[in-house]
Motif scaffolding. Structure first.
Motif, PDB file in Angstrom:
ATOM      1  N   ASP A 278       0.814  -1.218   0.000  1.00 40.23           N
ATOM      2  CA  ASP A 278       0.000   0.000   0.000  1.00 40.23           C
ATOM      3  C   ASP A 278       0.849   1.270   0.000  1.00 40.23           C
ATOM      4  O   ASP A 278       0.319   2.364   0.127  1.00 40.23           O
ATOM      5  N   GLN A 279       2.150   1.128  -0.171  1.00 38.14           N
ATOM      6  CA  GLN A 279       3.041   2.271  -0.055  1.00 38.14           C
ATOM      7  C   GLN A 279       3.096   3.088  -1.342  1.00 38.14           C
ATOM      8  O   GLN A 279       3.110   2.537  -2.439  1.00 38.14           O
ATOM      9  N   VAL A 280       3.149   4.421  -1.172  1.00 41.51           N
ATOM     10  CA  VAL A 280       3.333   5.341  -2.294  1.00 41.51           C
ATOM     11  C   VAL A 280       4.569   6.180  -1.995  1.00 41.51           C
ATOM     12  O   VAL A 280       4.623   6.888  -0.980  1.00 41.51           O
ATOM     13  N   ARG A 281       5.562   6.097  -2.877  1.00 41.25           N
ATOM     14  CA  ARG A 281       6.805   6.830  -2.687  1.00 41.25           C
ATOM     15  C   ARG A 281       7.126   7.631  -3.937  1.00 41.25           C
ATOM     16  O   ARG A 281       6.993   7.140  -5.061  1.00 41.25           O
ATOM     17  N   VAL A 282       7.553   8.883  -3.727  1.00 38.81           N
ATOM     18  CA  VAL A 282       8.039   9.719  -4.816  1.00 38.81           C
ATOM     19  C   VAL A 282       9.497  10.024  -4.512  1.00 38.81           C
ATOM     20  O   VAL A 282       9.818  10.543  -3.426  1.00 38.81           O
ATOM     21  N   ARG A 294      -1.344   4.435   0.003  1.00 35.32           N
ATOM     22  CA  ARG A 294      -2.462   4.572  -0.927  1.00 35.32           C
ATOM     23  C   ARG A 294      -3.749   4.874  -0.184  1.00 35.32           C
ATOM     24  O   ARG A 294      -4.547   5.732  -0.602  1.00 35.32           O
ATOM     25  N   LEU A 295      -3.960   4.212   0.948  1.00 31.07           N
ATOM     26  CA  LEU A 295      -5.185   4.407   1.709  1.00 31.07           C
ATOM     27  C   LEU A 295      -5.313   5.850   2.194  1.00 31.07           C
ATOM     28  O   LEU A 295      -6.367   6.480   2.045  1.00 31.07           O
ATOM     29  N   LEU A 296      -4.236   6.397   2.765  1.00 32.22           N
ATOM     30  CA  LEU A 296      -4.274   7.779   3.254  1.00 32.22           C
ATOM     31  C   LEU A 296      -4.455   8.754   2.101  1.00 32.22           C
ATOM     32  O   LEU A 296      -5.232   9.721   2.191  1.00 32.22           O
ATOM     33  N   ALA A 297      -3.776   8.501   0.987  1.00 30.51           N
ATOM     34  CA  ALA A 297      -3.910   9.384  -0.171  1.00 30.51           C
ATOM     35  C   ALA A 297      -5.334   9.357  -0.716  1.00 30.51           C
ATOM     36  O   ALA A 297      -5.898  10.398  -1.086  1.00 30.51           O
TER      37      ALA A 297
END
Length: 610
Positions: A278-282, A294-297
């Protein structure tokens, strides 16, 4: 396509972007030629307000005399609203004693809203933004038609900070758009594209996140080839330049990029890869710029809609839908039929006479064409029967084996959904006699869908065994609900649902008054114990539910379909006729290529008639 905020900076650019965004949206479908696209232009302007006439002229000239001729696209239809300014007087505090008033006005920016339409060569090949997680190794490619300029003028980010900007996106070269469309169409036809999402409102970051939301996937976003310094990240992530993000199998990445380069579009490259957590990294050169989930976004992305929904609708329903995003394990839609959807059980009757089924409609009914097609495809002769035909004696029900009351808004629902339609039967001696006799026959069947369900429920005094049926009242959400829901086919005597028992299937719903209201709890218990409940709403885990939005109307125990003890009359609020073909399902399993699961209902009718 539409970009009104940009018109405050450059009206001609706003108009060009509206046309171009329409094309980048349509590019997800297989369209033979760009010239097959036709446009409808809706112009809105505060005519004669300072500067607005010139702005309108510049915008019209930009698309009507320059861009569309270059693209080979026509604008055959459109409309205009030239009074997008209102003024009034409002008494000020200082002027209370003297009676003076302040002059107030609101002026809308020039807006061009473009709608595009075109014939599609294969609707089954239409791409969606949902990332395909079945591919072990895939890349997300940014195709940047802005040439790396990342202009923030008129963007959502600028508006968040109460700014406008002075340099806005634009379609700098129509040839790039033509090349983009041609390459996307070719790649789709060759089966090289797994997902597609055009870049528009919110910019690149929102485009990528929306793809992740649809798939419940994480993302690893790398800006290495797009920018050189961390200070440039905001422009790169939030500029609303034209373009798209596509998903391709990694083994095809180099070939796809080469095709765009050969077409003259060189600002493109791998921008992200899906993650299975579920991780989103830039990151930029391995240095993290943003780390979230992803959930928080998705909760952040949805919160504005939730706040508005809570003010407009039932706030408890709004909160229930918003809180459903907290379930990171939600498996989403699924289809588990207990039968072979491709088996045509009506095939033995293909060379026999087609029995007649009355496709019944009243003023305001709009679901008759899909209903007629579904019955015709199952081997019936579908006959259009308007209520006026029965009321005036031009048509009788004697010669029909089946009757289907269709969905829509009969009499505008002013007497309650289906109420006016039902009363036109109950209070007309000829019609009442016709319907009563039809329901009494042991060789007839009836189907009521949506508005037809509401109508037949109010004819229960004429239908043997229907005396405990509920009436259908306003949805718990207090709004019209149009969505895809999951239902479970219950064990019941319904002849239309024979062999489908235990299936859990997606289905279209579209109603404002679908909540089943029983006379009292005793009648509800009696109905549940009588095996007359034919369909129930279930959540994505397959559990019967009364919770919104899995249950779109709040019906007790998820009840949304009922039948009679002999199974000859079945009513339901969902629309099976809208999803009888695989292609008409907005979501479907990959294995569904021709028929959808709900065609079985209509084939069951043909088998029962014999």
């Amino acid at each position: 396509g539409e970009r009104p905020p940009v018109a405050l900076i450059e009206p001609a650019a706003s108009a060009r972007l509206a046309v171009a965004e329409t094309i980048t949206n349509l590019a997800a479908a297989l369209i033979a030629r760009l010239s097959d696209i036709k446009l409808s232009a809706n112009w809105m302007s505060a005519a004669d307000h300072v500067g607005e006439n010139q702005a309108l002229y510049d915008a019209v000239h930009a698309v009507g005399m320059e861009l569309c001729p270059e693209l080979g696209i026509a604008i055959p239809v459109g409309k205009d609203s030239m009074s997008m300014r209102t003024a009034w007087q409002e008494e000020s505090e200082a002027g209370e004693a003297s009676g003076e008033a302040d002059e107030k006005s609101v002026t809308s920016p020039l807006s061009l809203v473009v709608t595009g339409f075109a014939p599609v060569t294969d609707a089954m090949r239409t791409l969606t933004p949902q990332i395909n997680l079945e591919q072990d190794e895939s890349d997300l490619l940014l195709i940047d038609l802005g040439g790396g300029q990342n202009r923030l003028g008129g963007s959502a980010l600028a508006q968040v900070y109460g700014q406008l900007g002075d340099e806005c996106p634009d379609l700098d070269d129509p040839e790039d758009l033509k090349a983009f469309f041609a390459v996307i169409q070719g790649l789709n036809a060759d089966g090289k594209l797994l997902a597609y999402h055009d870049r528009s409102d919110g910019g690149l970051l929102v485009t990528l996140l929306e793809m992740a939301f649809a798939a419940h996937a994480g993302l690893e976003i790398k800006l290495d080839w797009l920018i050189d310094e961390p200070t440039q990240a905001v422009e790169a992530l939030f500029a609303e330049e034209l373009g798209a993000v596509i998903q391709v199998n990694r083994e095809h990445t180099a070939e796809v990029l080469a095709q765009f380069a050969a077409a003259g579009i060189e600002t493109c490259g791998v921008i992200a890869r899906p993650r299975y957590d579920d991780q989103v990294r830039v990151t930029l050169f391995e240095e993290p710029l943003l780390e979230t989930t992803r959930l928080l976004a998705q909760r952040t992305w949805a919160e504005t809609s939730y706040r508005l929904q809570a003010l407009r609708d039932n706030p408890d329903c709004a909160k229930s839908e918003f809180d459903s995003l907290l379930d990171g394990r939600d498996p989403g839609l699924s289809a588990t039929p207990t039968f072979d959807i491709n088996e045509d059980i009506a095939a033995p009757f293909i060379n026999t006479a087609r029995p007649a089924v009355a496709i019944l409609r009243e003023q305001g009914v709009n679901g008759h064409l899909e209903m007629a097609w579904a019955f015709h495809h199952a081997g019936f002769e579908a006959v259009d029967v308007h209520m006026s035909d029965i009321l005036e004696g031009r048509v009788t029900l004697d010669g029909f084996k089946g009757l289907a009351a269709c969905g829509g808004f009969s009499y505008g629902d002013v007497l309650g959904a289906g109420g006016g339609w039902a009363k036109s039967v109950l209070f007309n001696p000829r019609a009442r006699e016709q319907f009563a006799a039809f329901f009494q026959r042991d060789d007839s069947f009836s189907l009521g869908v949506c508005n037809g369900c509401q109508m037949l429920a109010q004819l229960k005094e004429l239908i043997p065994g229907a005396e405990n049926w509920p009436r259908f009242v306003r949805n718990e959400s207090e709004q019209f609900e149009a969505r895809v829901s999951m239902v479970q086919v219950e064990q019941s005597p319904s002849i239309l649902l024979a062999g489908m028992e235990g299936s859990r299937l997606p289905i279209a719903v579209a109603h404002g008054e679908g909540r089943a209201e029983f006379r009292d709890s005793a009648h509800l218990r009696g109905m549940q114990g009588s095996a007359q409940v034919a369909l129930r709403y279930v959540d994505n885990y397959g559990q019967v539910t009364a919770h919104y939005p899995a249950n779109p109307n709040g019906s007790p125990s998820g009840i949304t379909g009922l039948t009679t003890p002999d199974g000859r009359v079945t009513i339901m609020m969902p629309h099976p006729e809208r999803v009888v073909r695989a292609v008409t399902n907005s979501w479907r399993p990959a294995g569904w290529t021709q028929d959808g699961a709900w065609q079985r209902l209509f084939r069951n009718a043909r088998v029962w008639v014999g």
